[in-house]
Design an enzyme around this catalytic site. Sequence first.
Site, mmCIF file in Angstrom:
data_model
loop_
_atom_site.group_PDB
_atom_site.id
_atom_site.type_symbol
_atom_site.label_atom_id
_atom_site.label_comp_id
_atom_site.label_asym_id
_atom_site.label_seq_id
_atom_site.Cartn_x
_atom_site.Cartn_y
_atom_site.Cartn_z
ATOM 1 C CE LYS A 76 72.199 30.668 29.312
ATOM 2 N NZ LYS A 76 73.690 30.610 29.245
ATOM 3 C CG ASP A 133 74.202 25.062 27.099
ATOM 4 O OD1 ASP A 133 73.911 24.645 25.959
ATOM 5 O OD2 ASP A 133 75.060 25.938 27.299
ATOM 6 C CE LYS A 147 77.645 24.123 27.662
ATOM 7 N NZ LYS A 147 78.635 25.201 27.732
ATOM 8 C CG ASP A 153 73.404 27.707 30.883
ATOM 9 O OD1 ASP A 153 74.020 28.646 31.404
ATOM 10 O OD2 ASP A 153 73.404 27.501 29.650
ATOM 11 C CG ASP A 169 78.098 25.957 24.353
ATOM 12 O OD1 ASP A 169 77.048 25.887 25.030
ATOM 13 O OD2 ASP A 169 79.233 25.789 24.843
ATOM 14 C CD GLU A 215 72.985 28.334 25.520
ATOM 15 O OE1 GLU A 215 72.877 28.544 26.735
ATOM 16 O OE2 GLU A 215 74.069 28.046 24.981
ATOM 17 N NE ARG A 239 76.426 35.079 23.273
ATOM 18 C CZ ARG A 239 77.755 35.129 23.269
ATOM 19 N NH1 ARG A 239 78.397 35.843 22.345
ATOM 20 N NH2 ARG A 239 78.453 34.473 24.178
#
Length: 427
Positions: free
Chosen positions: A192, A197, A204, A215, A274, A276, A278
């Site tokens: 990933k 993010d 967030k 992230d 959020d 995202e 996956r």
Amino acid sequence: MSTCAIYLTTAPKPTYLAKGSLVSLDGNQAYIHLVDATGELTQIQKAARVLDGMGLQHVKLQGDWQIEQQWAFALSFTAAKKPSQIEWLDNKDRAELQHRFQAMQFTRQLINATPEDQSPELLAQACSDWLKTLTPHAVTSNFIVGEDLKTQGWHGIYQVGRGSTRPPVLAVIDFNPSKDPKSPVEACLVGKGITFDSGGYSIKASEGMLSMKCDMGGAATVVGGLGLAILRGLNKRVKVFLCCAENLISGHAYKLGDIITYKNGTTVEIVNTDAEGRLVLADGLMAASETGAPLIIDAATLTGAAHVALGDEYNALFALDKSLQSRVMAYAQQENEGAWCLPLEKFHREKCPSHFADTANSRAQKGGGSGGASNAAGFLSRFVNEDGTGWIHMDLAAAYNANASNMLPAGATAQGFRTIARTLIEG
């Protein structure tokens, strides 16, 4: 710059040493007092933090150190804000420690980089360039960027990253030591690479967003693991798929209620922008599966739920292939990296239902509701073979510390890269 020699000792602490202190100084020498034989590595890490706080930059380990003792010191002494130089003992362990340190520094520095300096394309390029420095003639790379992702059907990465002016990327890095294009791919790594993010429209709070430069920790960790494996002599063909994007808000960003149709026909309703990670990993897992590799490892800073369950010290392991899960758990223990197995069964695929698609990407509850880490893993399992044979998912709960502790500096830890390296070599 003067060099401080660091010794381990079991001698009684000097009378002037404050209660609980582990370090005493004598000129350009420092002594770490090991007072509990059952917790030596923890004591060494705590002492290294004390020595780091003294502003030491150049240290030389002297006397009698085992390899894991030296490594424990390095993990905790090496902080983000200052350069540090560690001279290892000149013995059989030195080369291995140098290799680990090189891979750890790459991984940490990449994760600690500011989001402005770490666009999806720059992240992909940095990973490719570093691997090429290790083995220039065995590494090739291909980047699928921006609108080409949509054209080629990599809709998860495209949709998550389309809100940014800096385009998303699926980076494919091929380590092929035989240089034979027909050589079978024996393992794939999927990382990933969300370089920042914001949470998208499921935005967030500031305190949760502050550390979201980390992230992309999954991408950095799988590349660091492959690099260490190469330095250890890996001779298997391995392909890396880095799923890189910025998850930002704009007039072109993906939205709640959107439906993504993936290459394998799975439709996914977006109920949380959020969740995202996956979505981008799904593309990477399908691309990895297309190679026919018998081993697929993905790594991601995927869920807050894993962090709630395991804290800062352990990464979570998920697999439908329980034999593989047991082996990887054993490798983590052999490499002294905290890991713990959390539940994953096929029924976890159905834990995020949708009225409009095959599945949602989460549940419309804070943190994805109960079992959020397992449900995320269940979502990912839709994008490998039906039984999940040969696939393991690492949720990197221990990848990053927002604040320093008495054992580790603030920032990236790189935890997990040694486990990945050993799994690649051992299979």
